[in-house]
Design an enzyme around this catalytic site. Sequence first.
Site, PDB file in Angstrom:
ATOM      1  N   SER A   1     -14.207  34.727  -4.891  1.00  0.00           N
ATOM      2  CA  SER A   1     -13.754  36.203  -4.798  1.00  0.00           C
ATOM      3  C   SER A   1     -12.728  36.150  -3.715  1.00  0.00           C
ATOM      4  O   SER A   1     -12.237  35.325  -3.088  1.00  0.00           O
ATOM      5  CB  SER A   1     -14.912  36.719  -4.109  1.00  0.00           C
ATOM      6  OG  SER A   1     -15.404  36.036  -2.720  1.00  0.00           O
TER       7      SER A   1
ATOM      8  N   ASP B   1      -3.344  30.559  -0.439  1.00  0.00           N
ATOM      9  CA  ASP B   1      -2.068  30.922  -1.251  1.00  0.00           C
ATOM     10  C   ASP B   1      -1.878  32.533  -1.038  1.00  0.00           C
ATOM     11  O   ASP B   1      -0.803  33.326  -1.286  1.00  0.00           O
ATOM     12  CB  ASP B   1      -2.157  30.786  -2.387  1.00  0.00           C
ATOM     13  CG  ASP B   1      -1.699  29.090  -2.602  1.00  0.00           C
ATOM     14  OD1 ASP B   1      -1.056  28.488  -1.828  1.00  0.00           O
ATOM     15  OD2 ASP B   1      -2.316  28.386  -3.728  1.00  0.00           O
TER      16      ASP B   1
ATOM     17  N   ARG C   1      -7.151  -1.861 -13.219  1.00  0.00           N
ATOM     18  CA  ARG C   1      -6.096  -1.936 -14.544  1.00  0.00           C
ATOM     19  C   ARG C   1      -4.609  -2.173 -14.193  1.00  0.00           C
ATOM     20  O   ARG C   1      -4.120  -1.556 -13.568  1.00  0.00           O
ATOM     21  CB  ARG C   1      -6.290  -0.550 -15.145  1.00  0.00           C
ATOM     22  CG  ARG C   1      -6.140  -0.493 -16.798  1.00  0.00           C
ATOM     23  CD  ARG C   1      -6.021   0.833 -17.212  1.00  0.00           C
ATOM     24  NE  ARG C   1      -6.294   1.036 -18.531  1.00  0.00           N
ATOM     25  CZ  ARG C   1      -6.477   2.180 -19.150  1.00  0.00           C
ATOM     26  NH1 ARG C   1      -6.521   3.135 -18.489  1.00  0.00           N
ATOM     27  NH2 ARG C   1      -6.342   2.283 -20.332  1.00  0.00           N
TER      28      ARG C   1
ATOM     29  N   SER D   1      -7.681  -6.805 -20.275  1.00  0.00           N
ATOM     30  CA  SER D   1      -7.391  -6.552 -21.829  1.00  0.00           C
ATOM     31  C   SER D   1      -7.626  -7.663 -22.690  1.00  0.00           C
ATOM     32  O   SER D   1      -7.042  -7.615 -23.988  1.00  0.00           O
ATOM     33  CB  SER D   1      -5.642  -6.500 -21.568  1.00  0.00           C
ATOM     34  OG  SER D   1      -5.122  -5.531 -20.736  1.00  0.00           O
TER      35      SER D   1
ATOM     36  N   GLU E   1      -4.506  -2.884 -20.224  1.00  0.00           N
ATOM     37  CA  GLU E   1      -3.737  -2.779 -19.212  1.00  0.00           C
ATOM     38  C   GLU E   1      -2.220  -2.223 -19.160  1.00  0.00           C
ATOM     39  O   GLU E   1      -1.991  -1.523 -18.227  1.00  0.00           O
ATOM     40  CB  GLU E   1      -3.979  -3.855 -18.194  1.00  0.00           C
ATOM     41  CG  GLU E   1      -5.599  -4.216 -18.051  1.00  0.00           C
ATOM     42  CD  GLU E   1      -5.614  -5.502 -17.398  1.00  0.00           C
ATOM     43  OE1 GLU E   1      -5.657  -5.450 -16.073  1.00  0.00           O
ATOM     44  OE2 GLU E   1      -5.427  -6.576 -18.040  1.00  0.00           O
TER      45      GLU E   1
END
Lengths: 178, 1070
Positions: free
Chosen positions: B84, B97, B653, B821, B1002
């Site tokens: 709100s 903000d 990864r 991979s 990867e």
Amino acid sequence: SLTVYISVGLTGTKSGCGGGGCGACTVMISKYDVIQKKILHFSANACLVPICMLHGAAVITVEGIGNSHTRIHPVQEQIAKAHGSQCGFCTPGMVMSMYTLLRNHPEPSMDQLQEALAGNLCRCTGYRPIIDGCKTFCKESACCQNGREGICCLDEDNSCSSSSPDAVKDVTNLYYIL
Amino acid sequence: LGPDMKFKGVFHPVILCPARILEMNVVYYTEYGITFGAACSLDLVKNTLTKAVSELSKEKIEVFCALLRQLKSLGGQQIRNVASLGGNIMSANPTSDLNPILAAANCTLNLASAEAGTREIALNEDFFVGFGKTAAKPDEVLVSVHIPYSSKWEYMFAFRQAQRRENAFSIVNSGMRVLFHEETAAIEDLRIFYGGMGPTTVSVKKTCKELIGRPWNEEMLSEACRLLLDELPLPGSAPGGMVEYRRALTLSFFFKFYLSVLHRLKEMNITGQDMPLGYFTAIEDFQNETPQSLQIYQEVTQGQPSWDPVGRPIIHQSAIKQATGEAVYCDDIPSLDGELFMALVTSSRPHAKIVSIDVADALNLPGVVDVITASGVLANKITVFPLEGEHLLAEAEVTCIGQIVCAVVADTRVHAKRAAGAMKIAYEDLEPTVFTIEASIQQNSLYKIDMKLAKGNVDEAFEIVDQILEDEIHIGGQEHFYLETNSVLVIPKGEDGEMDVFIATQFPSFTQELVAMTLGVPSNRITCHVKRLGGAFGGKISKAAIIASIAATAAEKYRTGRSVRCVLERGEDMLITGGRHPFLGKYKVGFMNDGRILAVDVSFYCNAGSALDESALVIEKSVLQFDNAYSIPNIRAQGYACKTNLPSNTAFRGFGFPQGSLVTENWITDVAAKVGFSSEKVREINMYKGVERTHYKQEFDAHSLWRCWNECLEKSAYHNRKIAIEEFNKQHRWKKRGIAVVPIKYGIGFPSSFLNQAAALVHIYKDGSVLVTHGGVEMGQGIHTKMMQVTSRELRIPMSYIHISETSTNTVPNASPSAASYGTDANGLAVKNACEILLQRLDPVINDNPKGTWKDWIKKAYFQRISLSATGYSRGLDTKMDWEKQEGQPYGYFTFGACCSVVEIDCLTGDHKSIRTDIVMDVGCSINPAVDIGQIEGSFTQGLGLYTIEELKYSPKGMLYSRGPAQYKIPTVNDVPAQFNVSLLAGSCNPKAIYSSKGIGEPCVFLGCTVFYAIKDAIAAARRDSGLTGPFPLDSPATPERIRMACVDQFTKLVPVDEPGTYGPWAIHI
């Protein structure tokens, strides 16, 4: 919060962060607005919604819009078929954000689409296929460069989920096996 | 209230929801403006203002436009629907903000209390009295907010900059309003408020007062900059850090305000102040563009029968179920009767002796059943690969904040967490504490791993080269941020020590082994089941097993004998389980003036944390693969793992490649800047050509690498685009564009060859349906879909006959992790092998009745007593690396590719926007192009996050601040390139993997670095405008802070710099 309440038996709504930051637990809330005198539909992060806020409201979770036993909702279908679901943990939230957008704007603009999905994080796909799936609902988009005005190729039997001229052409329904 | 209750454990017995009170929901127009009820959602405010802006006259809407500018990116749609206006104001967050605008616009608030009735107060500098505190009395409620219309000669603008453009808290924001004397450029009134520059929204009253009466010109601007820096003395140790950047932003915003107003005055023909044309584009914000994309697949071979799904874009096997929410993840398994929940208690000290653990208080709380400490675990010290020597629970000492000390088991989640909070652990701090890579180098706090590799003679080469440069680059870590946190459910079976472990892990056989070790039972009593993971990316290999073993201890017969579930909260997961290793790369490069690089001496230091985990393998990969696509005749490379008092980092990864090769691209870019060539030219000069050997003497053919490179240059129209960018940069002073193209050569497979094996189990049932099990784990990468495609081709049956249920250790034993991979390569061959065995057995039946159907043959085979079940096995790549001889074949083959990215930066704020990315990848003959492109796009986006906005923040005491999506920003839908094209290289093959495919899980993380170097290219253009040329440092990630501060200009030069050591910074770079 609402997450705890619906997680009893309904596990489609995922919990990703508990603080409204990832959108995985997005649901649609419908409420009668006494001032505007109409029912408002809006998306919300279930993890931030206190139960007491829901007096007189209806909540729709991902289970409520479609399933693979009876009928899946086009939003679910298009995101899946556009390869927009890899690990799938963000997908129900994405689906509900998109579903809510369509409830309010059946033919949304691309701007509205991007705005609606900005609160949903996905770590696997890079979003491109999710947008591809969702923009099939937008008025202005030809969902793929092969598509004809207003017709989504994903809706056709001989569909082609690629957008390239040198792509595979003889794709059949085989691909949509669950 | 929600976040406080969730994250700070604040307990409120009663919660009221006043959102339905009519007065708090109304919106009405008055003569002077619009009044909003305090409970109006931000979305309603946004819609109302949008409507007002389109209906009202132009001079009335200044405030509304400023508010709309911020509302567009404030939170996600879900947040704006519920949050709100009143809540945003009254929570008095210094980075709100809206508050700076509302305050600058002279808004008024209507407060009400039962005792004192209603009153109206101004929302101004006196309203915000402290962090989260306002001038409203404790018994007062905000009823409504009045937002005034603007008047003629009044201009208002709002600014904000956050780590990520949307759905992120501002670092600094501002609302600025000026009123001119009619028909002049003389300031009549000026109100400016900043957010993010102190504990409250702050007014720069003094500056405004000084400037009133002055004309809107450059003298006013320079005076304002001086005054602003004076009036906003952000201390060096200010919470939130980035102090110099925040100071610079206050000036940047004011400059943007100056330009914006000047632009308006020019429109009114008021001012004579001149401004170069290239300045005015500074006032435009980045807009989201309609995303465009193209994916180019390969053709399947001519004559491939239409039933054969290999090479076709089959959708993910469970995509539909995932989209409907039916897909079951670990925590979706219904709870069992008597099930307990386990919560972890972690260390709050970076290095300390555990003096005592007081469990009494926790045990007395409702629902608490047990507390597990190190002494309660049968085998606390781990003896199995890859965590040999580590501990499940801390014993006498803790070595990082976030180390697991003990675990509380209770009847519900809430009870377990409450009890975990009540645990009392007494510590005695120990010295030393080491957090950063630099400190651990200084104090020689390194793990004993010896990773050195040399080729040619570096020292001699340095003698003959034209130039030498030495520098270093720091690369920040990365959180996996899989959407599903680590989860486990352990179910004791009650006899012979058997247990079922349902867990989210990439490495079920390791969990099985570790649980067995912990409980002191043979592995054959423990079964791990993995249905699917909600993302993993390397983060669910080692740590998941530790949590499972603690849970198994709790579930053990002689403790509780009940099933135990543990699901980490996001904050716990981020704190405990570690992530990608931060790296420091130090390099010395010798090169000729014609761009040839002759010698490189490079050292990699990774921040391994308090335990080694897989760090040695990560550093090994960076030393082996840092050459990326470049042939350098003389190389000396060494890798070190730093031992620090931080949570232990783990696989992620790319596994050291994205860090090691970023260092490489950095010296390539530096060399280009030194010799005055474009960086793509230096890349071309030094790239491998034809059949060559790497620095560890593995032979390979660079033919496809060049095909990818040339195709990428062509598809991205690189050279034309570069000219267009130069033109753009000439015309824009404060927006710059940059471009970068980078090649990749990525080795596939585990250098430890024992991991290159896989097995599968294929059953055919009497009805013809086929159940496939293999060692790979489905974590979204589509391995099950690909395995079904393989089965379909091999058995020549439609995919609808085939099902994959789960990955489990009782069907396929000793499986390797789904990592490197390599999952499809290894398991694909195993599935193929099993299918071949079955088909061989079926051959006689088929030959008997060649026109029969699959079902006929299976029925017949069953009655003929032919076994319809087979295991398949693949003994994969023979990889080896001999570190003594400095040579080997650590990788089976290489995946090649190239990527080109274009970005635009805002030099004043450090914001950036990805405009376009083109990727060409050689994935051999793709088994499933849609899935492979999904891997390419997804890993690229992860790399884009790694190198730009994802930043882990640690306190000087080694505590992780960034423990959720509010503080840690991964890319959103609007951060990916507006135009994003991916092509799979046609006509490539690879004899070393199944169906000539290549591993692709990867590699493309690294391609995210094209965005990093495109940003660096754009910064270089900005620096040239300030008269600066040559190499300059830019650490990764290229955050708005780093971009802004690297774009040196007249404003950054004004910003005071605090002498290091004179203050305690809020955060440290680890």
